[in-house]
Design an enzyme around this catalytic site. Structure first.
Site, mmCIF file in Angstrom:
data_model
loop_
_atom_site.group_PDB
_atom_site.id
_atom_site.type_symbol
_atom_site.label_atom_id
_atom_site.label_comp_id
_atom_site.label_asym_id
_atom_site.label_seq_id
_atom_site.Cartn_x
_atom_site.Cartn_y
_atom_site.Cartn_z
ATOM 1 C CG HIS A 190 -1.567 6.688 -3.772
ATOM 2 N ND1 HIS A 190 -1.582 5.442 -4.340
ATOM 3 C CD2 HIS A 190 -1.983 6.513 -2.479
ATOM 4 C CE1 HIS A 190 -1.988 4.550 -3.455
ATOM 5 N NE2 HIS A 190 -2.243 5.174 -2.317
ATOM 6 C CG ASN A 379 -3.677 2.439 2.660
ATOM 7 O OD1 ASN A 379 -4.611 2.811 1.951
ATOM 8 N ND2 ASN A 379 -3.270 1.177 2.679
ATOM 9 C CB ILE A 525 -2.690 -1.577 -1.428
ATOM 10 C CG1 ILE A 525 -4.185 -1.901 -1.508
ATOM 11 C CG2 ILE A 525 -2.316 -1.019 -0.073
ATOM 12 C CD1 ILE A 525 -4.575 -2.713 -2.697
#
Length: 525
Positions: A190, A379, A525
């Site tokens: 991220h 993830n 996400i």
């Protein structure tokens, strides 16, 4: 109707791991297997030097020597070989959360209902290709009032040693869970992708071929990161409330960035080599130190497919190295990524120079891999593996009883060890928050765009690029079949066996929901 449904309204789905084997979280072989095929398979490294010594200042933290001595490890190897032989034969592996966490131990212990140690876990590679945990070291650094405390734990021959070993495993798992969420996941995917996105939008026109190639890999990432900063990693957010680093979470992530992040080792092959999990043969191919390493085996198939697609794409738009070096937009883009986006590391020698087709392909492959395969691997298995929190606790609330050796604590431990373990795990409220969060994070939305599924209009407009994309898409469909074969091969004991969750995190395609597979183009996400 309400009466008929209330029984299930507030119930979570049973995580896949628990569905298959309710007791797997308790077993040593599953603890070891998940370092290769679980949620955080990117931290284990080969032990190349012995004895193990801390790099921290002994004047501040206490003696640098490890409690994992030659005698402890050789006893647990049952005379198979000496430590020196095991190191030379590439049979010893290390999960090391000692030096990275030791500076935080005293600060974290001041937080309510939380404790911390520095930890090291040594594993032995068996003849069958599976890992076996040999010993765990837990360390509390010295303070102005107390000396350093450290102890090696092993799965001993009696009940007391066996329960202490289970408690030590819980501490290691919580260290791995914190590092996974804050570094392997948040930091390395991220956070570190943001500079690429910003530089791409600022320096490359929408018509630039590199902008067109990377555009699908940046879909929704800035938006999801903004949401994370509002509710997940913010002060008093879910991470701070439910994970052991508490208010030191983002500081720890930043420290890990400064100490360990390198652009070049974000490439999967270089990452494996740097951790001693692979070596390059004379022909340039990688040879894995652990033959059945599901994350690496499947990841290298995805990496190779991405690299071939990036190479075909670059070959179409750039006919020579001079074309790459002479592209002013490209030069400004790469300059901004290095000197603005990663400004505190701008002078590091490991940055590739964007002056040749080969280097450009490597740069693009790294960025595309991090946004797709790397993120998918860390993830989309979160609910499968961490939805049942005893398997991956986010916090351990009590010190291990033998640290203080207080009579009341030892008496309680000796009378009811299981109760001591359960009381150390997260509270019900912490567990519910984490389960709800991981359920969302592990879920694919109905409009998910998987890598290799949809071609951008600009790619379809060029017949050669369209053909290269179709070849890429076809390769990913082949990868699906290869992964299914590997998961059904009983020789692959790290991904096939009684009650084992098959390793599908790097299968390219998926249906919506919590599936434990599917590689979206982007971090959405």
């Amino acid at each position: 109707m309400i009466e008929d449904t209330t029984e299930h309204v507030l119930r979570f789905e049973v995580p896949e791991m628990l569905e298959r084997d309710r007791f797997s979280w308790f077993r040593d072989e599953e603890f070891a297997r998940q370092t290769l095929a679980g949620l955080n398979p990117i931290c284990i490294r080969r032990l190349t030097e012995f004895p193990i010594v801390s790099k921290l200042d002994p004047a501040v933290y206490g003696p640098a020597e490890s409690a994992l001595t030659k005698e402890v490890l050789e006893k647990m190897m049952n005379g198979r070989m000496t430590v020196e032989e095991a190191v030379e034969k590439k049979r010893l592996f290390l999960l090391d959360y000692h030096d990275v966490f030791l500076p935080y131990v005293h600060r974290v212990r001041e937080l309510p209902d939380t404790t911390l140690y520095g930890s090291r876990t040594v594993f032995f590679l068996s003849e069958e290709g599976t890992l076996m945990p040999l010993a765990i070291e837990l360390t509390r650094p010295q303070s102005p009032t107390r000396p350093q405390w450290r102890r090696a734990f092993t799965h001993g021959p009696d009940a007391t040693e066996s329960w202490l070993w289970k408690l030590a495993k819980a501490h290691v798992l919580t260290h791995d869970t914190g590092y996974h969420q804050l570094v392997s996941h948040w930091l390395r995917t991220h956070a570190c992708v943001e500079p690429y996105i910003i530089a791409t939008n600022r320096q490359l026109s929408r018509m630039h071929p590199v902008h067109r190639l990377l555009h699908p890999h940046f879909r929704y990432t800035m938006e999801i990161n903004a949401l994370a900063r509002e509710a997940l990693i913010n002060a008093d957010g879910i991470i701070e409330e439910a994970f052991w680093p508490g208010r030191y979470s983002i500081e720890l992530s930043s420290v890990a960035y400064g100490a360990a992040w390198q652009f070049d080792t974000e490439a999967l092959p270089e990452d494996l080599v740097s951790r001693g999990l692979a070596v390059r043969r004379d022909d340039g191919e990688l040879e894995l130190a652990i033959k059945d390493y599901p994350y690496a085996d499947d990841g290298l198939l995805i990496w190779g497919s991405i690299k071939q697609w990036a190479s075909d794409y670059v070959d179409f738009y750039y006919k020579s190295d001079g074309d790459v070096a002479g592209d002013k937009e490209l030069r400004a883009w790469w300059e901004e990524v290095r000197t603005k986006g990663h400004a505190d590391k701008k002078d590091e020698p490991w940055w590739p120079v964007c002056d040749s087709k080969e280097n450009l392909v490597q740069i693009l492959t790294i960025i595309m891999w991090v946004t797709s395969g790397h993120h998918a691997a860390v993830n989309f298995g979160q609910y499968h593996y961490a939805g049942y929190f005893p398997n991956r606790p986010t916090v351990v609330r009590k010190n291990i009883p033998v640290e203080e050796n207080r009579d009341d604590e030892m008496k309680k431990f000796m009378a009811r060890p299981e109760e001591v373990l359960l009381q150390s795990l997260p509270s019900q409220m912490q567990a519910i928050k984490v389960m709800a969060t991981l359920d969302i994070l592990s879920s694919h939305s109905p409009d998910e765009e998987y890598m290799g599924e949809y071609a951008e209009p600009a790619w379809l407009a060029e017949p050669m690029v369209k053909a290269a994309f179709e070849k890429f898409s076809g390769r990913l469909k082949e990868v699906e079949g290869t992964i299914d074969q590997r998961n059904n091969n009983p020789e692959n004991k790290n991904r096939c066996g009684a009650g084992i969750v098959p390793y599908e995190l790097l299968k390219p395609f998926s249906e919506p929901g919590v599936t434990g597979r599917g590689i979206p183009n982007s971090i959405s996400i």
